[in-house]
Write a protein that holds these residues in place. Structure first.
Motif, PDB file in Angstrom:
ATOM      1  N   GLN A 116       2.169   3.033   5.616  1.00 41.00           N
ATOM      2  CA  GLN A 116       2.135   1.436   7.097  1.00 41.00           C
ATOM      3  C   GLN A 116       0.950   1.028   7.014  1.00 41.00           C
ATOM      4  OE1 GLN A 116       1.821   4.017  11.068  1.00 41.00           O
ATOM      5  NE2 GLN A 116       1.595   5.980   8.668  1.00 41.00           N
ATOM      6  N   MET A 117       0.090   0.571   5.512  1.00 41.45           N
ATOM      7  CA  MET A 117      -0.002  -0.182   5.488  1.00 41.45           C
ATOM      8  C   MET A 117       0.585  -1.192   4.113  1.00 41.45           C
ATOM      9  SD  MET A 117      -4.051   1.394   4.194  1.00 41.45           S
ATOM     10  CE  MET A 117      -5.382  -0.201   4.386  1.00 41.45           C
ATOM     11  N   VAL A 118       0.688  -0.183   3.330  1.00 39.95           N
ATOM     12  CA  VAL A 118       1.671  -1.400   2.547  1.00 39.95           C
ATOM     13  C   VAL A 118       3.233  -1.960   3.114  1.00 39.95           C
ATOM     14  CG1 VAL A 118       3.780  -0.929   0.844  1.00 39.95           C
ATOM     15  CG2 VAL A 118       2.149   0.180   0.989  1.00 39.95           C
ATOM     16  N   GLU A 119       3.536  -1.555   4.487  1.00 40.96           N
ATOM     17  CA  GLU A 119       4.736  -2.263   5.397  1.00 40.96           C
ATOM     18  C   GLU A 119       4.807  -3.414   5.969  1.00 40.96           C
ATOM     19  OE1 GLU A 119       5.620   0.080   8.260  1.00 40.96           O
ATOM     20  OE2 GLU A 119       8.023  -0.413   8.223  1.00 40.96           O
ATOM     21  N   THR A 120       2.877  -2.868   6.189  1.00 36.91           N
ATOM     22  CA  THR A 120       3.043  -4.258   6.920  1.00 36.91           C
ATOM     23  C   THR A 120       2.494  -5.292   6.299  1.00 36.91           C
ATOM     24  OG1 THR A 120       1.607  -2.888   8.565  1.00 36.91           O
ATOM     25  CG2 THR A 120       0.581  -5.124   8.949  1.00 36.91           C
ATOM     26  N   LEU A 121       1.308  -4.933   5.227  1.00 37.83           N
ATOM     27  CA  LEU A 121       0.877  -6.126   3.760  1.00 37.83           C
ATOM     28  C   LEU A 121       2.778  -6.693   3.354  1.00 37.83           C
ATOM     29  CD1 LEU A 121      -1.843  -4.442   1.963  1.00 37.83           C
ATOM     30  CD2 LEU A 121      -1.700  -5.856   3.263  1.00 37.83           C
ATOM     31  N   GLN A 122       3.664  -5.792   3.170  1.00 36.71           N
ATOM     32  CA  GLN A 122       4.636  -6.582   2.742  1.00 36.71           C
ATOM     33  C   GLN A 122       5.852  -7.560   3.781  1.00 36.71           C
ATOM     34  OE1 GLN A 122       6.650  -3.052   0.813  1.00 36.71           O
ATOM     35  NE2 GLN A 122       6.150  -4.376  -1.712  1.00 36.71           N
ATOM     36  N   ALA A 123       5.296  -6.882   4.763  1.00 35.50           N
ATOM     37  CA  ALA A 123       5.831  -8.211   5.118  1.00 35.50           C
ATOM     38  C   ALA A 123       5.665  -9.165   6.276  1.00 35.50           C
ATOM     39  CB  ALA A 123       5.600  -7.319   7.262  1.00 35.50           C
ATOM     40  N   THR A 129       5.266  -3.386  -4.557  1.00 38.60           N
ATOM     41  CA  THR A 129       4.763  -2.517  -3.427  1.00 38.60           C
ATOM     42  C   THR A 129       3.573  -1.532  -4.217  1.00 38.60           C
ATOM     43  OG1 THR A 129       6.698  -1.270  -3.204  1.00 38.60           O
ATOM     44  CG2 THR A 129       5.453   0.092  -3.396  1.00 38.60           C
ATOM     45  N   ALA A 130       3.207  -2.141  -6.490  1.00 41.81           N
ATOM     46  CA  ALA A 130       2.101  -1.420  -6.680  1.00 41.81           C
ATOM     47  C   ALA A 130       0.911  -2.231  -6.293  1.00 41.81           C
ATOM     48  CB  ALA A 130       2.230  -1.542  -8.057  1.00 41.81           C
ATOM     49  N   GLU A 131       0.974  -3.579  -5.890  1.00 36.16           N
ATOM     50  CA  GLU A 131      -0.297  -4.721  -5.829  1.00 36.16           C
ATOM     51  C   GLU A 131      -0.577  -4.299  -3.909  1.00 36.16           C
ATOM     52  OE1 GLU A 131       1.202  -8.610  -7.712  1.00 36.16           O
ATOM     53  OE2 GLU A 131       2.069  -8.184  -5.927  1.00 36.16           O
ATOM     54  N   ALA A 132       0.318  -3.678  -3.689  1.00 31.82           N
ATOM     55  CA  ALA A 132      -0.128  -3.751  -1.773  1.00 31.82           C
ATOM     56  C   ALA A 132      -0.271  -2.164  -1.989  1.00 31.82           C
ATOM     57  CB  ALA A 132       1.475  -3.762  -0.945  1.00 31.82           C
ATOM     58  N   GLU A 133       0.094  -1.834  -3.044  1.00 31.77           N
ATOM     59  CA  GLU A 133      -0.594   0.399  -3.008  1.00 31.77           C
ATOM     60  C   GLU A 133      -1.826  -0.226  -2.766  1.00 31.77           C
ATOM     61  OE1 GLU A 133       1.922   3.217  -4.368  1.00 31.77           O
ATOM     62  OE2 GLU A 133       2.820   3.261  -2.744  1.00 31.77           O
ATOM     63  N   ALA A 134      -1.966  -1.060  -4.226  1.00 32.99           N
ATOM     64  CA  ALA A 134      -3.797  -1.149  -4.739  1.00 32.99           C
ATOM     65  C   ALA A 134      -4.724  -2.044  -3.621  1.00 32.99           C
ATOM     66  CB  ALA A 134      -3.818  -1.510  -6.139  1.00 32.99           C
ATOM     67  N   TRP A 135      -4.117  -2.598  -3.129  1.00 36.39           N
ATOM     68  CA  TRP A 135      -4.724  -3.367  -1.669  1.00 36.39           C
ATOM     69  C   TRP A 135      -5.227  -2.365  -0.820  1.00 36.39           C
ATOM     70  CZ3 TRP A 135      -5.532  -5.007   2.829  1.00 36.39           C
ATOM     71  CH2 TRP A 135      -6.000  -6.268   3.061  1.00 36.39           C
ATOM     72  N   ALA A 136      -4.606  -1.401  -0.502  1.00 31.65           N
ATOM     73  CA  ALA A 136      -4.367  -0.880   0.783  1.00 31.65           C
ATOM     74  C   ALA A 136      -5.723   0.751  -0.051  1.00 31.65           C
ATOM     75  CB  ALA A 136      -3.234  -0.156   1.465  1.00 31.65           C
ATOM     76  N   ARG A 137      -5.550   0.977  -1.097  1.00 31.93           N
ATOM     77  CA  ARG A 137      -6.208   1.710  -1.493  1.00 31.93           C
ATOM     78  C   ARG A 137      -7.922   1.440  -1.896  1.00 31.93           C
ATOM     79  NH1 ARG A 137      -3.065   3.245  -5.931  1.00 31.93           N
ATOM     80  NH2 ARG A 137      -4.389   1.780  -6.766  1.00 31.93           N
ATOM     81  N   VAL A 143     -13.644   1.088   3.464  1.00 32.36           N
ATOM     82  CA  VAL A 143     -14.418   2.045   5.003  1.00 32.36           C
ATOM     83  C   VAL A 143     -14.608   3.214   4.626  1.00 32.36           C
ATOM     84  CG1 VAL A 143     -12.801   0.114   6.255  1.00 32.36           C
ATOM     85  CG2 VAL A 143     -11.702   1.941   5.720  1.00 32.36           C
ATOM     86  N   ALA A 144     -14.670   3.831   3.330  1.00 34.01           N
ATOM     87  CA  ALA A 144     -15.289   5.285   2.905  1.00 34.01           C
ATOM     88  C   ALA A 144     -14.191   6.430   4.092  1.00 34.01           C
ATOM     89  CB  ALA A 144     -17.043   5.241   3.680  1.00 34.01           C
ATOM     90  N   ILE A 145     -12.926   5.656   3.512  1.00 35.69           N
ATOM     91  CA  ILE A 145     -11.907   6.881   4.372  1.00 35.69           C
ATOM     92  C   ILE A 145     -12.261   7.876   3.012  1.00 35.69           C
ATOM     93  CG2 ILE A 145      -9.749   7.325   4.384  1.00 35.69           C
ATOM     94  CD1 ILE A 145      -9.131   5.519   6.084  1.00 35.69           C
ATOM     95  N   PRO A 146     -12.370   9.388   3.374  1.00 37.17           N
ATOM     96  CA  PRO A 146     -12.522   9.980   1.927  1.00 37.17           C
ATOM     97  C   PRO A 146     -11.015  10.326   1.380  1.00 37.17           C
ATOM     98  CG  PRO A 146     -12.642  11.749   4.555  1.00 37.17           C
ATOM     99  CD  PRO A 146     -12.216  10.013   4.296  1.00 37.17           C
ATOM    100  N   SER A 147     -11.461  10.801  -0.318  1.00 37.94           N
ATOM    101  CA  SER A 147     -10.031  10.958  -0.763  1.00 37.94           C
ATOM    102  C   SER A 147      -8.828   9.444  -0.407  1.00 37.94           C
ATOM    103  CB  SER A 147      -9.399  11.490  -1.068  1.00 37.94           C
ATOM    104  OG  SER A 147     -10.391  12.794  -0.586  1.00 37.94           O
ATOM    105  N   PRO A 148      -9.793   8.114  -0.641  1.00 38.35           N
ATOM    106  CA  PRO A 148      -8.752   7.177  -0.477  1.00 38.35           C
ATOM    107  C   PRO A 148      -7.305   6.992  -1.619  1.00 38.35           C
ATOM    108  CG  PRO A 148     -10.391   6.096  -1.467  1.00 38.35           C
ATOM    109  CD  PRO A 148     -10.704   7.489  -1.401  1.00 38.35           C
ATOM    110  N   GLU A 149      -7.324   7.317  -2.902  1.00 40.36           N
ATOM    111  CA  GLU A 149      -6.160   7.232  -3.268  1.00 40.36           C
ATOM    112  C   GLU A 149      -4.972   8.221  -2.800  1.00 40.36           C
ATOM    113  OE1 GLU A 149      -8.703  11.124  -4.143  1.00 40.36           O
ATOM    114  OE2 GLU A 149      -9.080   9.034  -4.400  1.00 40.36           O
TER     115      GLU A 149
END
Ligand SMILES: Nc1ncnc2c1ncn2[C@@H]1O[C@H](COP(=O)(O)OP(=O)(O)OP(=O)(O)O)[C@@H](O)[C@H]1O
Ligand SMILES: [Mg+2]
Length: 154
Positions: A116-123, A129-137, A143-149
């Protein structure tokens, strides 16, 4: 458009009605406020006072049977009420974002947060996709989400 104002957002006389079988239900009545860049504002009111509907109106997300009955929402001098759906999509989630009241209802539970984060970024941005995934991660890590990967795309 008022060039003298430093307001980023100028809401004027905003009215939102819900057309019910019993007649129009006024949910937001004549709301006006200014918001300058960097300024924060809290809306306080009892349940049903119209806080959320005001927020939805700012993003042109009031859904039927509701509609913006009158007023203007000037963002950088541009009236969002009169904007085309396509022009509004350029602003929504990019220049103006919303954190919905109930994330369990607004995030899609069958998709990972990464998707859902990648979809918003690419919109909004020309990202691979790799850049968006890295940014989202990275944002999940910040924001300290456990296991961000783990929120990666499916
Ligand atoms: N889809 C809808 N159909 C009919 N009326 C609605 C609809 N959505 C909201 N309303 C009405 O609009 C008014 C404002 O609702 P809103 O959700 O903005 O309240 P709120 O201030 O955000 O309350 P809360 O603190 O409970 O979140 C309420 O009277 C509500 O009944
Ligand atoms: Mg609400």
């Amino acid at each position: 458009m008022n060039h003298e104002s430093s307001a980023l957002l100028q809401v004027r006389d905003l009215c939102v009605d819900f057309k019910l079988r019993t007649g129009p239900l006024p949910a937001v009545r004549h709301v006006s406020f200014d918001l300058a860049k960097g300024e924060r504002m809290g809306l306080v009111g009892e349940s049903g006072a119209g806080k959320s509907v005001t927020g939805f109106a700012l993003l042109n997300l009031v859904s039927k049977p509701g509609h913006i009955a009158s007023g203007s929402i000037l963002f950088e001098g541009q009236d969002l009420v009169a904007l085309s759906p396509e022009a509004m999509r350029q602003i929504r989630g990019n220049r103006i974002a919303m954190i919905f009241q109930d994330p369990m209802m607004t995030l899609n539970p069958v998709l990972t947060i990464g998707t859902q984060m990648v979809e918003t970024l690419q919109a909004h941005f020309p990202m691979s996709t790799a850049e968006a995934e890295a940014w989202a991660r990275e944002k999940r890590r910040q924001v300290a989400i456990p296991s961000p990967e783990k929120g990666r795309r499916q």
